[in-house]
Scaffold this active site. Structure first.
Site, PDB file in Angstrom:
ATOM      1  N   LEU A 186       2.904  -7.692  -1.841  1.00  0.00           N
ATOM      2  CA  LEU A 186       2.239  -7.042  -0.705  1.00  0.00           C
ATOM      3  C   LEU A 186       1.918  -5.595  -1.101  1.00  0.00           C
ATOM      4  CD1 LEU A 186       1.842  -7.880   2.345  1.00  0.00           C
ATOM      5  CD2 LEU A 186       3.972  -6.691   2.813  1.00  0.00           C
ATOM      6  N   HIS A 187       0.631  -5.281  -1.213  1.00  0.00           N
ATOM      7  CA  HIS A 187       0.324  -3.899  -1.603  1.00  0.00           C
ATOM      8  C   HIS A 187      -0.999  -3.377  -1.049  1.00  0.00           C
ATOM      9  CE1 HIS A 187      -2.210  -5.986  -4.521  1.00  0.00           C
ATOM     10  NE2 HIS A 187      -2.873  -4.856  -4.640  1.00  0.00           N
TER      11      HIS A 187
END
Ligand code: UD1
Length: 389
Positions: A228-229
Site C-alpha cells: 500500500l503506497h
C-alpha cells in the site's frame, strides 16, 4: 536470432554504432530495465552496433527501495547516477531534468528509453525531446483516466512526445490509436516485468524469505501479502484510517504480511496509526525483489495498490484484490486474476471470503506475457534506429 533488420538498412547499421540510454529511477523501473540489459550483455551482434548507457536518476535511494533491487537484478554497473532523491513533484522532476539534460548534451544519445509512469519517466523524456533526441516509451498507452494520479499525468505527457511506443497489450495499442498515434510507431512487445518475474522464480528462494516466515510464524498458503503506497490511499488521513480498519477486520481471520513503503511508514507514524498492527497484521520494512517474488508461492492472495503487482499476480494466476478505484491495467481484471475493490470494506471482505472458499477465478495469462519481451523490445529498437538513419 539475428536481430539486424534484413534489407539495405543492414549496411547502415554496421557502419554506425547507435547510442542508447536506458533510464530507471524508482523501484518498479528496475525489473523492466534488467532484462534489456541482460539481453544486450548476452548478444555480441547487438553490442557491435549499439552502445548503451544505464542511467539511475536516484528517485529511489534507500537500500530497500533501490540498492537491493540493483543487486538482485545485476544492475549495479550504472553509467550515470543523478542522485536526485526526494522532493515535491516539481522539485524532483526539475532536478532530474537539469541533471539529465547535461548528460544528453555530453553524450548525444540516438534514443532515450524510458519505462513506466514515474516522475523519472516524464522528466527524462521531456529533457531528451527538447534536445531533439528520439524517445522510446516502454509501457506506453496505459490510462487510468484519473488525472489526480501523478502517474496518469506522467503517462499522458510522456506519450505526447514519444517517438516509439512499445506496449504490453492490445488495449494500450487501441488507446494510442484513439489518441492519433500512427500505427507504425506502435508495437506490442509484451511485458518486460514478467520476463524478470519468470526468470527470478526459476531461482532458489532466498534464505531471507525463509527467515521472514519463521520469524513471524507464517505458514504456506495461510496469509495475505499486502502492499500500500499510493498517495490517494496513504496520504489522506481519513482514507488511510478507513483502509487500515478494514484490513484489521480482515486480519481477524487471515494473517496479513505488510512490507511497508517509506511513504506509508511516514504517514502511519505521523497519524499515530501504529495501534492497527499486531502479530496478525504484521508490518515490516520493504522487502528485496527476490523475497517478494518468492513470497508469491506462499500466499493465499495479494492485496495491493501497486500496478506491477496487479500484473505479476495475473501472470502467475494468483488472486489479487486491488485497493484502488480504477486501474490503468484493465487486462488484469478482464483476463487475469485481479478484482478492483477500492476502499470498500464489504467488497474487500466478500472477495476475500470467496478466495478463501476456493470460489475465485485464477484468470489466464495475457498474450505475450511470456518471458520473451526483451527480445521483442530490442528488435523494435533496432528496426526504429535503422529507419531513422
Ligand atoms: C513512486 C512513483 C510510483 C511508484 C512508486 C513505487 C511517481 C510519481 N511515483 O512513488 O508511481 O508506484 O514510486 O515505489 O514517480 N522514500 C524513501 N526512500 C526511498 C524512496 C522514497 O524514504 O528510497 C520516501 C520519500 O522520502 C518520499 C516518499 O518515500 O517521502 C515517496 O517517494 P517518491 O519517490 O516521491 O514517490 P513514491 O511514493 O515512492
Amino acid at each position: 536470432m539475428n536481430l539486424y533488420v534484413k534489407n539495405n538498412t543492414e549496411n547502415k547499421m554496421l557502419m554506425k554504432k547507435y547510442k542508447l540510454f536506458f533510464v530507471m529511477g524508482a523501484r518498479p523501473n528496475f525489473m523492466k530495465i534488467a532484462p534489456l540489459i541482460e539481453w544486450y550483455r548476452n548478444h555480441n551482434d547487438i553490442q557491435s552496433c549499439c552502445e548503451i548507457k544505464l542511467i539511475h536518476t536516484g528517485q529511489h535511494y534507500d537500500h530497500t527501495m533501490s540498492t537491493s533491487f540493483l543487486q538482485n537484478l545485476n544492475l549495479e554497473q550504472i553509467d550515470y547516477h543523478l542522485e536526485v532523491g526526494t522532493g515535491t513533484h516539481a522539485v524532483q522532476t526539475g532536478k532530474i531534468m537539469i541533471e539529465f539534460e547535461q548528460i544528453c548534451q555530453i553524450e548525444k544519445p540516438d534514443i532515450v528509453v524510458v519505462v513506466g509512469d514515474v516522475n523519472s519517466t516524464l522528466a527524462c523524456a521531456v529533457a531528451a525531446k527538447k534536445l531533439h533526441c528520439q524517445v522510446c516509451h516502454i509501457e506506453a498507452g496505459l490510462r487510468s483516466f484519473n488525472r489526480k494520479m501523478p502517474e496518469e499525468i506522467n503517462r499522458l505527457v510522456t506519450d505526447s512526445i514519444t517517438d516509439l511506443f512499445l506496449t504490453t497489450c492490445a488495449g494500450a495499442d487501441a488507446q494510442l490509436k484513439k489518441e492519433n498515434v500512427p500505427d507504425d510507431k506502435i508495437a506490442c512487445v509484451g511485458n518486460l516485468m514478467i520476463d524478470t518475474l519468470l526468470r527470478t522464480m526459476e531461482r532458489t528462494a532466498p534464505a531471507e524469505m525463509t527467515q521472514l516466515l519463521v520469524q513471524h510464524k507464517l505458514k504456506d498458503n495461510d496469509f495475505i501479502l499486502l502492499t500500500l503506497h499510493r498517495p490517494e490511499n496513504v496520504d489522506d488521513k481519513k482514507r488511510l484510517k478507513h483502509i487500515l480498519t478494514s484490513l484489521k477486520k480482515l486480519s481477524a481471520k487471515n494473517r496479513i504480511l505488510f512490507p511497508c513503503h517509506p511513504r506509508t511508514e511516514k504517514n502511519i507514524k505521523a497519524y499515530n496509526y501504529d495501534s492497527f498492527f499486531s502479530s496478525r497484521f504484521i508490518r515490516t520494512k520493504p522487502l528485496d525483489y527476490f523475497t517478494m517474488v518468492h513470497l508469491y508461492n506462499k500466499v493465499k492472495f495479494v492485496l495491493t495498490d501497486s500496478g506491477g503487482m496487479q500484473e505479476e499476480t495475473t501472470a502467475l494466476g494468483i488472486p489479487c484484490l486491488t485497493l484502488r478505484d480504477e486501474t490503468e491495467r484493465p487486462i488484469t481484471v478482464d483476463v487475469g486474476s485481479n478484482t478492483i475493490v477500492g476502499a470498500n470494506t464489504d467488497k474487500l471482505l466478500n472477495m476475500a471470503k470467496k478466495i478463501c472458499d476456493g470460489n475465485y477465478r485464477c484468470g489466464s495469462v495475457p498474450p505475450l506475457w511470456d518471458g520473451l519481451a526483451a527480445e521483442r523490445v530490442w528488435k523494435e529498437l533496432l528496426r526504429f534506429l535503422s529507419i531513422k538513419e
